[in-house]
Motif scaffolding. Structure first.
Motif, short mmCIF file in Angstrom:
data_model
loop_
_atom_site.label_atom_id
_atom_site.label_comp_id
_atom_site.label_asym_id
_atom_site.label_seq_id
_atom_site.Cartn_x
_atom_site.Cartn_y
_atom_site.Cartn_z
N UNK A 81 0.84 -1.21 0.00
CA UNK A 81 0.00 0.00 0.00
C UNK A 81 0.88 1.26 0.00
N UNK A 82 1.89 1.25 0.88
CA UNK A 82 2.76 2.43 0.96
C UNK A 82 3.56 2.58 -0.33
N UNK A 84 2.93 1.75 -3.43
CA UNK A 84 2.22 2.27 -4.61
C UNK A 84 1.29 3.43 -4.25
N UNK A 85 1.35 3.84 -2.99
CA UNK A 85 0.58 4.99 -2.52
C UNK A 85 -0.93 4.79 -2.71
N UNK A 86 -1.39 3.63 -2.31
CA UNK A 86 -2.84 3.42 -2.31
C UNK A 86 -3.42 4.08 -1.06
N UNK A 87 -4.71 4.39 -1.13
CA UNK A 87 -5.33 5.09 -0.01
C UNK A 87 -5.53 4.17 1.20
N UNK A 88 -5.82 2.89 0.89
CA UNK A 88 -6.19 2.00 2.00
C UNK A 88 -5.67 0.59 1.74
N UNK A 212 10.20 2.55 -11.82
CA UNK A 212 9.86 3.95 -11.51
C UNK A 212 8.93 4.03 -10.30
N UNK A 213 8.82 5.22 -9.74
CA UNK A 213 7.91 5.40 -8.60
C UNK A 213 6.48 5.31 -9.09
N UNK A 214 5.66 4.60 -8.35
CA UNK A 214 4.26 4.43 -8.75
C UNK A 214 3.37 5.05 -7.67
N UNK A 215 2.45 5.88 -8.13
CA UNK A 215 1.49 6.47 -7.19
C UNK A 215 0.09 6.28 -7.80
N UNK A 216 -0.58 5.23 -7.35
CA UNK A 216 -1.87 4.91 -7.96
C UNK A 216 -2.93 5.97 -7.63
N UNK A 290 7.68 -10.46 -0.87
CA UNK A 290 7.44 -9.26 -1.70
C UNK A 290 7.65 -8.00 -0.85
N UNK A 291 7.13 -8.05 0.36
CA UNK A 291 7.33 -6.90 1.27
C UNK A 291 8.81 -6.63 1.47
#
Ligand code: PLP
Length: 410
Positions: A81-82, A84-88, A212-216, A290-291
């Motif tokens: 979550x962190x 890929x910058x998911x909200x929840x 690359x940085x991913x921000x969903x 994966x973590x």
């Protein structure tokens, strides 16, 4: 870190035990990173530690080991979550990989939201994994597939998007980075255009997540999928990110243990998100690994990884361009570290075999991208794909190999 404050990639390379070996008596040069990446010792050790100390099925036990393995599994979800910058956390579903994630969306979305005459919009450069699941559901539901075309550089013709997005279009599914061409697609623009017409978008991040940085949240995509093995984690684990409101609406696509709330022969109620989509015993060790892989690349820094790989690509491209008779397939202005090429009159398999004897691992063939090969009128390419642990010295050996191939077959 070296004295200039950037990561010491030669030091970092020593984290990957597999790279320290010989093939056919030559030092292994691993340029098949788009197919799968190698694993750092930190990830390998993490898997051993899990089986040595924590192995126990998750979510189902009151005993200590089960609580520990559940904690590690759910921590891995928080790390994704962190990353890929998911909200929840509810938006992060673990799957077996990108293919499984796309099939889950195609099946579940297809069942609920597609009907006769609807259209699914893909792109010319999709991996088979982002074509075939949609064809299966399209056949079942009587829908058709539309395709965003591309130009000779391997760039999507976005000017055609407006006419391709119609009131019949029910979903758009495109890759962020092409696995055979390296093209970085302007997915934000595609998402914006689709959203203007209320159409959801799935992004196949299989070849983007490691580069690359991913921000969903910023991308605002509705679904984002990737496989662990492309980002230094093991095979058999992947991610389906879905916006919470979409995942709430979609029905589960597999039934079994853990995804339920209550079961009777008359009626079953489903678990809350994200567990509704996680049926049966999940690959909890893979999720943990994966973590760890995400911790690993985060410690290096995705920006540094991007810069390093851009330099490697640029160097290899400029060297290859100097060899007459080679043609690069995929010359988009924005590219990830994938270098596909063909050579006049020389079959890709011959190139691959000669390079293999020199210890260089490359991929040859269609790369699960037959529509791309058809577009260029070729039956395949040789693909060198670089990771941050590769070096310019390795590229020099690869280039010498190509020159040797030319002498032998040219
Ligand atoms: N999409 C793209 C762009 C890929 O490159 C790949 C794998 O190469 C996939 C999807 C499928 O990934 P997996 O086989 O790990 O499910």
């Amino acid at each position: 870190m070296n004295t200039a404050g950037s990561p010491d990639f030669l030091q970092i390379r020593s984290d990957f035990p597999i790279l320290n070996q010989q093939v056919h008596g030559k030092a292994l040069i691993y340029f098949d990173n788009a197919a799968t990446t190698q694993k750092p010792q930190q990830v390998i050790q993490g898997i051993t530690d899990f089986y040595t100390h924590y192995n126990s099925n998750i979510h189902r036990g009151v005993h200590r080991l089960s609580q520990e393995s559940t904690r590690l599994y759910e921590e891995a979800r928080q790390k994704v979550q962190a990353f890929i910058h998911a909200r929840s956390e509810k938006e992060i579903v673990f799957t077996a990989g990108a293919t499984a994630s796309i099939n889950a969306v195609a099946t579940s979305f297809g069942d609920s939201f597609l009907s006769q005459g609807d259209e699914i919009l893909l792109s010319q450069m999709e991996h088979h994994a982002n074509i075939v699941p949609w064809q299966i559901v399209a056949n079942r539901k009587g829908c058709s597939i539309k395709v965003i075309p591309m130009n000779d550089a391997g760039e999507l013709l976005l000017e055609q998007l407006d006419s391709l997005l119609t009131e019949k279009t029910k979903i758009v599914a495109v890759s962020q980075v092409s696995n055979s061409l390296g093209t970085i697609n302007p997915v934000k623009e595609i998402i914006e255009k689709a959203h203007q017409q209320g159409i959801p978008v799935l992004i196949d991040g299989s070849q983007a997540i490691q580069h690359q940085e991913i921000n969903v949240t910023e991308l605002d995509c509705d679904f984002y999928v990737f496989s662990g093995h492309k980002i230094y984690a093991p095979t058999g684990i992947g991610v389906l990110y879905g916006k919470e409101r979409w995942l709430e609406k979609l029905p589960p696509y597999q039934g079994g243990g853990d995804m339920i709330d209550h079961v009777s022969f008359e009626k079953t109620t489903y678990n809350q998100l994200p567990f509704k989509f996680e049926a049966g015993t999940m690959n909890f060790v893979g999720a943990h690994a994966l973590g760890l892989a995400l911790d690993y690349v985060s410690a290096i820094g995705m920006k540094s990884i991007m810069e390093r790989e851009a330099n490697l690509l640029q160097y290899a491209t400029s060297q290859l361009q100097q060899i007459e008779g080679t043609r690069i397939i995929g010359t988009a202005s924005q590219k990830a570290s994938v270098l596909s090429f063909v050579m006049d009159q020389i079959h890709q398999y011959d190139i691959g075999m000669v390079l293999d004897k020199m210890g260089v691992a490359l991929r040859t063939g269609t790369h699960c991208n037959e529509p791309v090969m058809n577009y260029f009128g070729i039956d395949g390419t040789v693909r060198a794909s670089f990771a941050f642990y590769n070096t310019e010295d390795e590229i020099n050996i690869f280039i010498r190999g190509i020159e040797k191939v030319k002498l032998m077959f040219g």
